[in-house]
Scaffold this motif. Structure first.
Motif, PDB file in Angstrom:
ATOM      1  N   GLU A 218      22.093 -30.418-109.104  1.00 16.93           N
ATOM      2  CA  GLU A 218      20.730 -30.412-109.621  1.00 16.93           C
ATOM      3  C   GLU A 218      19.704 -30.540-108.498  1.00 16.93           C
ATOM      4  O   GLU A 218      18.668 -29.846-108.482  1.00 16.93           O
ATOM      5  CB  GLU A 218      20.540 -31.569-110.606  1.00 16.93           C
ATOM      6  N   GLU A 219      19.985 -31.412-107.538  1.00 17.29           N
ATOM      7  CA  GLU A 219      19.037 -31.647-106.444  1.00 17.29           C
ATOM      8  C   GLU A 219      18.911 -30.419-105.539  1.00 17.29           C
ATOM      9  O   GLU A 219      17.811 -30.046-105.125  1.00 17.29           O
ATOM     10  CB  GLU A 219      19.495 -32.858-105.611  1.00 17.29           C
ATOM     11  N   PHE A 220      20.034 -29.777-105.223  1.00 20.54           N
ATOM     12  CA  PHE A 220      19.980 -28.599-104.364  1.00 20.54           C
ATOM     13  C   PHE A 220      19.159 -27.503-105.037  1.00 20.54           C
ATOM     14  O   PHE A 220      18.344 -26.830-104.382  1.00 20.54           O
ATOM     15  CB  PHE A 220      21.381 -28.091-104.045  1.00 20.54           C
ATOM     16  N   LYS A 221      19.361 -27.304-106.332  1.00 21.72           N
ATOM     17  CA  LYS A 221      18.596 -26.262-107.022  1.00 21.72           C
ATOM     18  C   LYS A 221      17.110 -26.581-106.999  1.00 21.72           C
ATOM     19  O   LYS A 221      16.267 -25.689-106.853  1.00 21.72           O
ATOM     20  CB  LYS A 221      19.094 -26.121-108.455  1.00 21.72           C
ATOM     21  N   LYS A 222      16.769 -27.872-107.111  1.00 21.25           N
ATOM     22  CA  LYS A 222      15.352 -28.267-107.073  1.00 21.25           C
ATOM     23  C   LYS A 222      14.724 -27.925-105.731  1.00 21.25           C
ATOM     24  O   LYS A 222      13.590 -27.424-105.671  1.00 21.25           O
ATOM     25  CB  LYS A 222      15.236 -29.769-107.347  1.00 21.25           C
ATOM     26  N   TYR A 223      15.438 -28.167-104.645  1.00 15.26           N
ATOM     27  CA  TYR A 223      14.867 -27.965-103.311  1.00 15.26           C
ATOM     28  C   TYR A 223      15.028 -26.531-102.802  1.00 15.26           C
ATOM     29  O   TYR A 223      14.154 -26.025-102.098  1.00 15.26           O
ATOM     30  CB  TYR A 223      15.490 -28.934-102.315  1.00 15.26           C
TER      31      TYR A 223
ATOM     32  N   VAL B 280      19.262 -31.476 -97.743  1.00 18.51           N
ATOM     33  CA  VAL B 280      19.772 -32.808 -97.421  1.00 18.51           C
ATOM     34  C   VAL B 280      18.679 -33.652 -96.768  1.00 18.51           C
ATOM     35  O   VAL B 280      18.513 -34.837 -97.079  1.00 18.51           O
ATOM     36  CB  VAL B 280      21.018 -32.714 -96.524  1.00 18.51           C
ATOM     37  N   ALA B 281      17.922 -33.055 -95.858  1.00 18.29           N
ATOM     38  CA  ALA B 281      16.838 -33.784 -95.193  1.00 18.29           C
ATOM     39  C   ALA B 281      15.813 -34.274 -96.213  1.00 18.29           C
ATOM     40  O   ALA B 281      15.383 -35.437 -96.182  1.00 18.29           O
ATOM     41  CB  ALA B 281      16.164 -32.899 -94.147  1.00 18.29           C
ATOM     42  N   LYS B 282      15.407 -33.393 -97.133  1.00 24.38           N
ATOM     43  CA  LYS B 282      14.415 -33.780 -98.136  1.00 24.38           C
ATOM     44  C   LYS B 282      14.981 -34.809 -99.100  1.00 24.38           C
ATOM     45  O   LYS B 282      14.292 -35.753 -99.502  1.00 24.38           O
ATOM     46  CB  LYS B 282      13.928 -32.544 -98.897  1.00 24.38           C
ATOM     47  N   MET B 283      16.246 -34.652 -99.481  1.00 26.15           N
ATOM     48  CA  MET B 283      16.869 -35.614-100.389  1.00 26.15           C
ATOM     49  C   MET B 283      16.946 -36.994 -99.747  1.00 26.15           C
ATOM     50  O   MET B 283      16.706 -38.018-100.404  1.00 26.15           O
ATOM     51  CB  MET B 283      18.264 -35.134-100.781  1.00 26.15           C
TER      52      MET B 283
ATOM     53  N   GLU C  56      12.059 -43.121 -99.287  1.00 31.10           N
ATOM     54  CA  GLU C  56      10.950 -43.435-100.193  1.00 31.10           C
ATOM     55  C   GLU C  56      11.333 -44.532-101.187  1.00 31.10           C
ATOM     56  O   GLU C  56      10.468 -45.301-101.617  1.00 31.10           O
ATOM     57  CB  GLU C  56      10.474 -42.176-100.914  1.00 31.10           C
ATOM     58  N   THR C  57      12.605 -44.628-101.550  1.00 30.12           N
ATOM     59  CA  THR C  57      13.045 -45.726-102.414  1.00 30.12           C
ATOM     60  C   THR C  57      12.874 -47.055-101.701  1.00 30.12           C
ATOM     61  O   THR C  57      12.381 -48.038-102.284  1.00 30.12           O
ATOM     62  CB  THR C  57      14.509 -45.533-102.838  1.00 30.12           C
TER      63      THR C  57
ATOM     64  N   PRO D 251      19.663 -37.395 -90.697  1.00 27.16           N
ATOM     65  CA  PRO D 251      19.575 -36.009 -91.186  1.00 27.16           C
ATOM     66  C   PRO D 251      18.149 -35.588 -91.498  1.00 27.16           C
ATOM     67  O   PRO D 251      17.911 -34.430 -91.821  1.00 27.16           O
ATOM     68  CB  PRO D 251      20.417 -36.053 -92.468  1.00 27.16           C
ATOM     69  N   CYS D 252      17.192 -36.513 -91.425  1.00 24.42           N
ATOM     70  CA  CYS D 252      15.794 -36.212 -91.754  1.00 24.42           C
ATOM     71  C   CYS D 252      15.060 -35.611 -90.561  1.00 24.42           C
ATOM     72  O   CYS D 252      15.467 -35.770 -89.411  1.00 24.42           O
ATOM     73  CB  CYS D 252      15.064 -37.487 -92.171  1.00 24.42           C
TER      74      CYS D 252
END
Length: 425
Positions: free
Chosen positions: A303-308, A342-345, A352-353, A374-375
C-alpha cells in the motif's frame, strides 16, 4: 567641507560609543552566559554502573565548569557489567533522582531513545515490529509433477516469518547460479541477466496451504516457483549493555515507531511529569548516528509503495531475489522508485512519528541526520528541532577521519530550514 568633517567626527564618536557599550555587554555575557549559551556534553552511562553518588558527583562537577545540558546515552564501552539493568526499577529510580539533581543545578537533559548510540528500539520491540527484510525459497517444476509439492519455508531470523506471495514463471537460463540482490543496498547486480516478464508471472498465492503445500499443475516447460515472505533483519541497537540490547524497530512503520518511542521515552516522561518540558529539566530526546542500515519490507509495503510510486510493487518482487523484471532499464527505474519510496516512508513513518510524539510530550527532538540513513540527509535534518553533526579532533580538515562534512551538512540544513541551533558531537 567643514560641516561634513564635523558630521563624520560625530558619527564615528557615536559608533565608537555604541561599540564600547556592545563590547562591554558582550564581555559580561561571555563571562557569565545565560543557560541558552552554555555548552552541552555527552554523558555516557557505562554498562549499567550507576549510583546516586556518581550521578550527583558528575552533575555537580559539570555545574562547576558551566555545563548547561547533557545528552545521556547508556552504552557498553568495555566496563565490567554493572548491577543496574537498563530501564529496570532501580535504573528508573536513579533516572528520576538524576532529573531532580539536574533541576536543582539548572542543567537540562536530552535522553537518547535507546541504549547504545544508534537506532530506536530495545527489548520491548517484538520480532514483528523489528526491521523487516524479504526472504525467499525456490523450487523448480515441470509438467511431469503429478502431486502437490511442499514449498520450503524461506530462511528466517528471530524465529519470525510471514508469507507474502507465491509466484511461478518460466525458468530463465542459469537461474540457479545467479547472484542475489542485497536487502540493504537496493542495487541491481549488472552481471545478472536472468529476465522474467511480468505477463509470464503467475500469482499462486491463493494456491498454497498454510503448511507450504502448493496444489498447482505446472504447464509445459521448466518453471520456477518462488515463495516470498518477510522476516526480521535481526538488527539490534548497539553498543548497549546486555540489559539494553534489543531489536531496532521497523523504521518504515508508524506502529512500530510508536512502540519504540513509548517503550522508553514515553515511559520516562510518564514517570517524571514534574521535570518534563521546555521550561523544566527533561527537555529533549535524540536519535544518534544511523548505524542500522536499511530494510526492504514492512507489512504495509504494498500500500505504501503504491502511494509514493503510483504503481504496484507486486510483480516486481522477484527483483529482490536477483531477477530482472521486463528489462534492465525497467528494473533500474523500479529500484530508483523503490529507494525514493523507502526514503519517504522512513521520514514520514519513523522520523515524523518521533517528532510528533516528542512534541506531544513536551520534548524537543534532535538527530544526527546522516551516514547510512536511507533518508535524504537535508530532508531528515529539516524535520528535527536540532540537527547535529560530528567531527573528530586529531585529523586535518581534508582527512576523512575529521568528518567535518557532517557538520557542514547539518549547518546547511539549519540555513535551509531555519534551525537556529545546530549541534556538534
Amino acid at each position: 567641507m567643514r560641516h561634513a568633517v564635523l558630521l563624520a567626527s560625530l558619527f564615528f564618536a557615536m559608533t565608537a560609543q555604541a561599540l564600547d557599550k556592545n563590547t562591554t555587554s558582550l564581555e559580561k555575557t561571555f563571562a557569565s552566559p545565560g543557560n541558552e549559551y552554555k555548552p552541552w556534553v555527552f554523558w555516557f552511562w557505562n554498562n549499567s554502573n550507576l549510583t546516586e553518588e556518581g550521578i550527583k558527583g558528575d552533575l555537580e562537577a559539570m555545574h562547576r565548569v558551566g555545563i548547561g545540558g547533557v545528552l545521556i546515552m547508556e552504552v557498553n564501552q568495555g566496563a565490567p557489567q554493572g548491577p543496574v539493568d537498563f530501564l529496570g526499577d532501580e535504573w528508573r529510580r536513579l533516572y528520576s533522582y538524576m532529573l531532580d539533581e539536574a533541576a536543582r543545578l539548572g542543567i537540562e537533559v536530552n535522553m537518547n531513545n535507546d541504549a547504545g548510540w544508534n537506532g530506536s528500539g530495545g527489548k520491548w520491540i517484538k520480532p514483528e515490529y523489528s526491521m523487516q527484510v524479504l526472504t525467499f525459497s525456490e523450487v523448480y517444476l515441470d509438467n511431469t509433477q503429478s502431486k502437490p509439492v511442499k514449498l520450503p519455508e524461506p530462511p528466517k531470523k528471530m524465529d519470525y516469518y510471514k508469507d507474502i506471495a507465491v509466484f511461478a514463471f518460466p525458468t530463465p537460463e542459469g537461474a540457479e547460479a545467479r547472484k542475489r540482490l542485497s536487502p540493504n543496498n537496493h542495487q541491481r547486480n549488472p552481471e545478472i541477466t536472468l529476465v522474467v516478464t511480468q505477463k509470464d508471472i503467475v500469482d499462486l498465492t491463493g494456491k498454497m496451504a498454510a503448511d507450504g503445500t502448493l496444489d498447482w499443475k505446472a504447464p509445459k516447460g521448466k518453471w520456477t516457483v518462488l515463495r516470498i515472505g518477510h522476516t526480521s533483519k535481526g538488527q539490534d541497537v548497539h553498543p548497549a549493555p546486555t540489559s539494553g540490547v534489543g531489536p531496532q524497530c521497523d523504521v518504515l512503520s508508524v506502529e512500530a515507531s510508536e512502540i519504540a518511542f513509548e517503550g522508553q521515552i514515553g515511559r520516562l516522561v510518564a514517570e517524571n511529569k514534574a521535570n518534563v518540558g521546555q521550561t523544566k529539566t527533561f527537555v529533549s530526546t535524540h536519535i544518534d548516528s544511523w548505524e542500522v542500515g536499511s530494510q526492504n519490507w514492512t507489512p504495509l509495503m504494498r500500500e505504501e509503495f503504491k502511494k509514493y510510486a503510483g504503481y504496484d510493487i507486486w510483480k516486481f518482487l522477484p527483483v529482490f531475489n536477483g531477477y530482472i523484471v521486463n528489462s534492465p532499464e525497467i528494473t533500474d527505474r523500479f529500484l530508483w522508485d523503490f529507494r525514493r519510496a523507502v526514503a519517504k516512508m522512513c521520514m514520514d513513518n519513523h522520523i515524523e512519528t518521533f517528532v510528533r510524539l516528542s512534541h506531544k510530550n513536551g520534548l524537543r527532538f534532535s538527530a544526527e541526520a546522516y551516514d547510512s540513513t536511507p533518508c535524504d540527509f537535508l530532508e531528515y535534518a529539516g524535520l528535527t528541532d536540532e540537527p547535529m553533526g560530528e567531527f573528530w579532533v586529531g585529523s586535518n580538515a581534508t582527512n576523512e577521519g575529521s568528518r567535518l562534512w557532517d557538520c557542514r551538512g547539518m549547518a546547511s540544513a539549519g540555513h535551509v530550514y531555519g534551525k537556529n541551533v545546530v549541534g556538534a558531537e
